[in-house]
Motif scaffolding. Structure first.
Motif, mmCIF file in Angstrom:
data_model
loop_
_atom_site.group_PDB
_atom_site.id
_atom_site.type_symbol
_atom_site.label_atom_id
_atom_site.label_comp_id
_atom_site.label_asym_id
_atom_site.label_seq_id
_atom_site.Cartn_x
_atom_site.Cartn_y
_atom_site.Cartn_z
ATOM 1 N N ARG A 17 0.822 -1.210 0.000
ATOM 2 C CA ARG A 17 0.000 0.000 0.000
ATOM 3 C C ARG A 17 0.854 1.258 0.000
ATOM 4 O O ARG A 17 0.342 2.369 -0.069
ATOM 5 N N ARG A 18 2.169 1.068 0.143
ATOM 6 C CA ARG A 18 3.149 2.158 0.160
ATOM 7 C C ARG A 18 2.908 3.126 1.321
ATOM 8 O O ARG A 18 2.987 4.351 1.164
ATOM 9 N N VAL A 19 2.620 2.557 2.481
ATOM 10 C CA VAL A 19 2.466 3.354 3.694
ATOM 11 C C VAL A 19 3.243 2.673 4.808
ATOM 12 O O VAL A 19 3.500 1.461 4.748
ATOM 13 N N PRO A 20 3.629 3.412 5.855
ATOM 14 C CA PRO A 20 4.341 2.790 6.973
ATOM 15 C C PRO A 20 3.479 1.734 7.660
ATOM 16 O O PRO A 20 2.253 1.879 7.754
ATOM 17 N N SER A 21 4.109 0.692 8.143
ATOM 18 C CA SER A 21 3.369 -0.381 8.817
ATOM 19 C C SER A 21 3.268 -0.149 10.314
ATOM 20 O O SER A 21 2.220 -0.369 10.919
ATOM 21 N N HIS A 22 4.344 0.286 10.927
ATOM 22 C CA HIS A 22 4.356 0.510 12.369
ATOM 23 C C HIS A 22 4.162 1.998 12.684
ATOM 24 O O HIS A 22 4.606 2.872 11.930
ATOM 25 N N LEU A 23 3.490 2.243 13.794
ATOM 26 C CA LEU A 23 3.331 3.613 14.311
ATOM 27 C C LEU A 23 2.596 4.521 13.336
ATOM 28 O O LEU A 23 2.771 5.735 13.354
ATOM 29 N N ASN A 24 1.776 3.948 12.472
ATOM 30 C CA ASN A 24 1.049 4.718 11.472
ATOM 31 C C ASN A 24 -0.397 4.901 11.933
ATOM 32 O O ASN A 24 -1.181 3.946 11.931
#
Length: 266
Positions: free
Chosen positions: A116-123
């Motif tokens: 999805r091209r987004v951060p996985s953690h702390l998002n």
């Protein structure tokens, strides 16, 4: 000629038969799951080679690669080394199956967010991203509990196995606890920064602890594997024991070095 051939094959059958009986269904499931996670990491390495992009940062193909390989190897290692622990078959089976499921959830969530091209953690940008991040955080807590139970079991009763294996297992699990603590510290600091409005700082706050986390995470595989390899040599018990102590000492030096670097760069 036929009689000679049968006699030559008989020892081979006696050698191979126990190997087929050593893995129970749950252990086969865990090893197969670990192998699939490793394959996932390798596939994403190919994706990275084709697609490119940054290697570092919160959005990178590095994460599904690193987590796929790391979780896959760790799952296989834990399945193997816990067979030397004096734990009941049913409790161990339950713990291993839950551990395998948790590994799939962790790698799956990280891989989903990478695509999805987004951060996985702390998002916490959207409701869905928050749900994924919280799932990964809870999954991390489950991992801490499960691995801590196995670590305590290794110290409660002396593990079985060849010479050096008890030392390797206890040292490996003790060092693994360092990995769990450093991982919890990364998540805790990141969450605090995120909650206080410092999202970018949260993404980069984990960097100092990553070497410590990575080095200490795989001691439970490296040290028992060395003990097993030493058991296949013709060296004396004294030599094998000294090599094992030296290996544990060297690994501890590496962990301490990574810890010092983390403190200096925190």
């Amino acid at each position: 000629m036929e009689t000679t051939r049968s006699q030559s094959l008989a020892p081979l059958k006696l050698t191979l038969t126990p190997l087929k009986l050593t893995l129970r269904p749950a252990e086969r499931l865990c090893c197969a799951t670990g192998a699939l996670l490793v394959v996932s990491g390798l596939v994403h390495l190919v994706v990275f080679a084709v697609d490119g992009g940054p290697w570092d940062g919160p959005v990178s193909w590095r994460k599904p690669i690193a987590f796929g390989l790391s979780f896959g190897l760790t799952l296989i290692a834990i399945t193997w080394v816990t067979s030397y622990l004096r734990v009941g078959t049913r409790p161990r089976t339950t713990l291993l199956v839950v551990f395998a499921a948790d590994c799939v959830v962790e790698v799956g969530g990280i891989t989903l967010q990478a695509w999805r091209r987004v951060p996985s953690h702390l998002n916490m940008e959207t409701g869905f991203d928050t749900a994924v991040s919280m799932t990964l955080a809870v999954g991390g807590g489950v991992l801490v509990v499960l691995l801590t139970v196995f670590a305590l079991a290794s110290f409660r009763n002396r593990p079985t196995g060849p010479l050096g294996m008890p030392l390797a297992l206890r040292s490996g699990f003790a060092i693994l606890l360092v990995a769990l603590l450093s991982g919890a510290a990364m998540i805790a600091r990141g969450v605090v920064l995120t909650r206080t409005g410092h999202q970018d700082a949260a993404y980069h706050s984990t960097a100092p602890l990553k070497p410590l986390h990575g080095v200490s995470l795989h001691a439970v595989l490296v040290l028992p594997a060395l003990a097993w390899l030493l058991s296949r040599t013709s060296w004396s018990d004294h030599v094998r024991q000294r090599v094992m102590y030296a290996a544990v000492g060297c690994y501890m030096v590496a962990v301490v070095g990574a810890g010092v670097w983390a403190v200096l760069t925190w």
